[in-house]
Scaffold this active site. Structure first.
Site, PDB file in Angstrom:
ATOM      1  N   TYR A 231     -15.047  -2.823   7.369  1.00 42.45           N
ATOM      2  CA  TYR A 231     -13.518  -2.508   7.631  1.00 42.45           C
ATOM      3  C   TYR A 231     -13.239  -2.684   9.201  1.00 42.45           C
ATOM      4  O   TYR A 231     -12.123  -3.160   9.317  1.00 42.45           O
ATOM      5  CB  TYR A 231     -13.431  -0.773   7.188  1.00 42.45           C
ATOM      6  CG  TYR A 231     -12.100  -0.328   7.711  1.00 42.45           C
ATOM      7  CD1 TYR A 231     -10.983  -0.663   6.716  1.00 42.45           C
ATOM      8  CD2 TYR A 231     -11.816   0.371   8.748  1.00 42.45           C
ATOM      9  CE1 TYR A 231      -9.714   0.038   6.927  1.00 42.45           C
ATOM     10  CE2 TYR A 231     -10.674   0.874   8.948  1.00 42.45           C
ATOM     11  CZ  TYR A 231      -9.712   0.744   8.283  1.00 42.45           C
ATOM     12  OH  TYR A 231      -8.289   1.312   8.203  1.00 42.45           O
TER      13      TYR A 231
ATOM     14  N   ILE B  40       0.448   6.823   4.409  1.00 41.42           N
ATOM     15  CA  ILE B  40       1.440   5.924   5.462  1.00 41.42           C
ATOM     16  C   ILE B  40       2.350   5.140   4.848  1.00 41.42           C
ATOM     17  O   ILE B  40       3.646   5.212   5.444  1.00 41.42           O
ATOM     18  CB  ILE B  40       0.475   5.374   6.499  1.00 41.42           C
ATOM     19  CG1 ILE B  40      -0.319   6.277   7.243  1.00 41.42           C
ATOM     20  CG2 ILE B  40       1.555   4.737   7.557  1.00 41.42           C
ATOM     21  CD1 ILE B  40      -1.251   5.948   8.294  1.00 41.42           C
ATOM     22  N   GLY B  41       2.109   4.304   3.875  1.00 45.68           N
ATOM     23  CA  GLY B  41       3.077   3.353   3.305  1.00 45.68           C
ATOM     24  C   GLY B  41       4.230   4.093   2.625  1.00 45.68           C
ATOM     25  O   GLY B  41       5.536   3.758   2.839  1.00 45.68           O
TER      26      GLY B  41
ATOM     27  N   SER C 161      -7.014  -0.172  13.149  1.00 47.38           N
ATOM     28  CA  SER C 161      -7.661   1.169  13.297  1.00 47.38           C
ATOM     29  C   SER C 161      -8.310   1.538  14.593  1.00 47.38           C
ATOM     30  O   SER C 161      -7.825   0.748  15.587  1.00 47.38           O
ATOM     31  CB  SER C 161      -8.588   1.272  12.219  1.00 47.38           C
ATOM     32  OG  SER C 161      -8.878   2.765  11.987  1.00 47.38           O
TER      33      SER C 161
ATOM     34  N   GLY D 221       0.805  -1.265   0.080  1.00 45.20           N
ATOM     35  CA  GLY D 221       0.137   0.058  -0.129  1.00 45.20           C
ATOM     36  C   GLY D 221       0.745   1.346   0.116  1.00 45.20           C
ATOM     37  O   GLY D 221       0.265   2.340   0.511  1.00 45.20           O
ATOM     38  N   ALA D 222       2.029   1.231  -0.498  1.00 43.40           N
ATOM     39  CA  ALA D 222       2.877   2.443  -0.794  1.00 43.40           C
ATOM     40  C   ALA D 222       2.720   2.963  -2.013  1.00 43.40           C
ATOM     41  O   ALA D 222       3.559   3.113  -2.811  1.00 43.40           O
ATOM     42  CB  ALA D 222       4.281   1.885  -0.396  1.00 43.40           C
ATOM     43  N   SER D 223       1.454   3.722  -2.280  1.00 47.72           N
ATOM     44  CA  SER D 223       0.991   4.140  -3.553  1.00 47.72           C
ATOM     45  C   SER D 223       0.960   5.708  -3.606  1.00 47.72           C
ATOM     46  O   SER D 223       0.648   5.919  -4.814  1.00 47.72           O
ATOM     47  CB  SER D 223       0.075   3.179  -4.122  1.00 47.72           C
ATOM     48  OG  SER D 223      -1.054   3.466  -3.184  1.00 47.72           O
TER      49      SER D 223
END
Length: 281
Positions: free
Chosen positions: A192, A35-36, A178, A28-30
């Protein structure tokens, strides 16, 4: 490694590159505001080689839109603390049950055949509802991305680590949860909240399972982080609920996660850690 009650003075001085020679996969580093991306920059600054996972179609469908993967990669590469380290990026739809194992294999190969650190940061946004509106499709979608894929990533990672010498140094897993367990919960995001709660609940079990491989497993709750999804009155109202008067920034949880990846945190495992600046619910 023999431990003594009191480290020598030279051992108390922090290595500026505590992750030199280590390798990491950050999912998820996109997005530059995400945060990623912040986690990957911190790991790279500490000396690690990093593989950045992205899934552009997910972000492109969101109100905030998608960034170019090469921009994110360039930003992480600019933060490298060790000139010998590498930054590599690649796509993956983790809703596909075969994708997690393939991603771990690809990342390990790209980084020299070994994977030390796994940061499972990805999550599905949207496609959710209240108890009255949530349906099977929403539950299944969040299960596939937010929980199942994380467990499959950890499974593939553990199999890689099992091939190393017993208790090889540097094994780290960090998952993301979360605020579902705190006052008020997340009543508008039932699917979620359910899956993030599952990750929090399984943290201790995974830490026990991976202990024999010298791997620590922790889960971080970053609290409300300003990644560009709120504005105007909503943004101001949330900021007012922090003692510091501001939202969390992506680098706030990133600093904690990077520390958990270092040898300094080798005695911390099986924990769900809040890093949310005293947020008042």
């Amino acid at each position: 490694m023999t431990r003594t009650p009191h480290p020598a003075p030279e051992d108390l001085r922090r290595d500026p590159l505590p992750l030199r020679g280590r390798t990491a996969l950050v999912t998820g580093a996109s997005r530059l505001a995400g945060i990623g991306h912040a986690v990957a920059r911190r790991l790279a600054a500490y000396g690690a080689s990093v593989y950045l996972h992205h899934h552009v179609p997910h972000d492109a469908a969101m109100p905030w839109g998608a960034d170019r993967p090469d921009e994110v990669t360039a930003s992480v590469r600019a933060a490298l603390g060790d000139p010998r380290a590498r930054v590599v990026a690649g796509p993956g739809d983790l809703a596909d049950p075969a994708a997690p194992a393939a991603l771990v294999a690809t990342a390990a190969e790209a980084l020299g055949g070994r994977l030390d650190i796994l940061v499972a940061n990805h999550a599905l946004s949207g496609s959710d509802g209240t108890l009255d509106t949530v349906d099977a499709a929403m539950l299944d979608a969040h299960w596939a991305v937010d929980a199942r894929s994380v467990l499959l990533l950890v499974q593939a990672y553990a199999r890689l680590r099992a091939a190393l010498p017993p208790r090889a140094a540097g094994g780290r897993v960090v998952m993301m949860t979360s605020g579902q367990d705190h006052a008020g919960g997340m009543p508008d995001e039932i699917a979620y909240a359910l899956q993030k709660g599952a990750l929090a609940s399984v943290t201790r079990s995974l830490s026990t399972t991976l202990a024999e491989h010298g791997v620590t497993v922790n889960t971080v709750n970053p609290g409300p982080v300003d990644t560009g999804y709120a504005s105007g009155d909503d943004h101001a109202a949330v900021a007012a609920r922090f003692p510091a008067g501001r939202w969390g920034l992506p680098d706030d949880p990133a600093r904690l996660i990077a520390w958990l990846a270092t040898d300094e945190a080798e005695w911390v495992t099986g924990q769900v850690i809040d890093s949310e600046g005293g947020f008042r619910r």
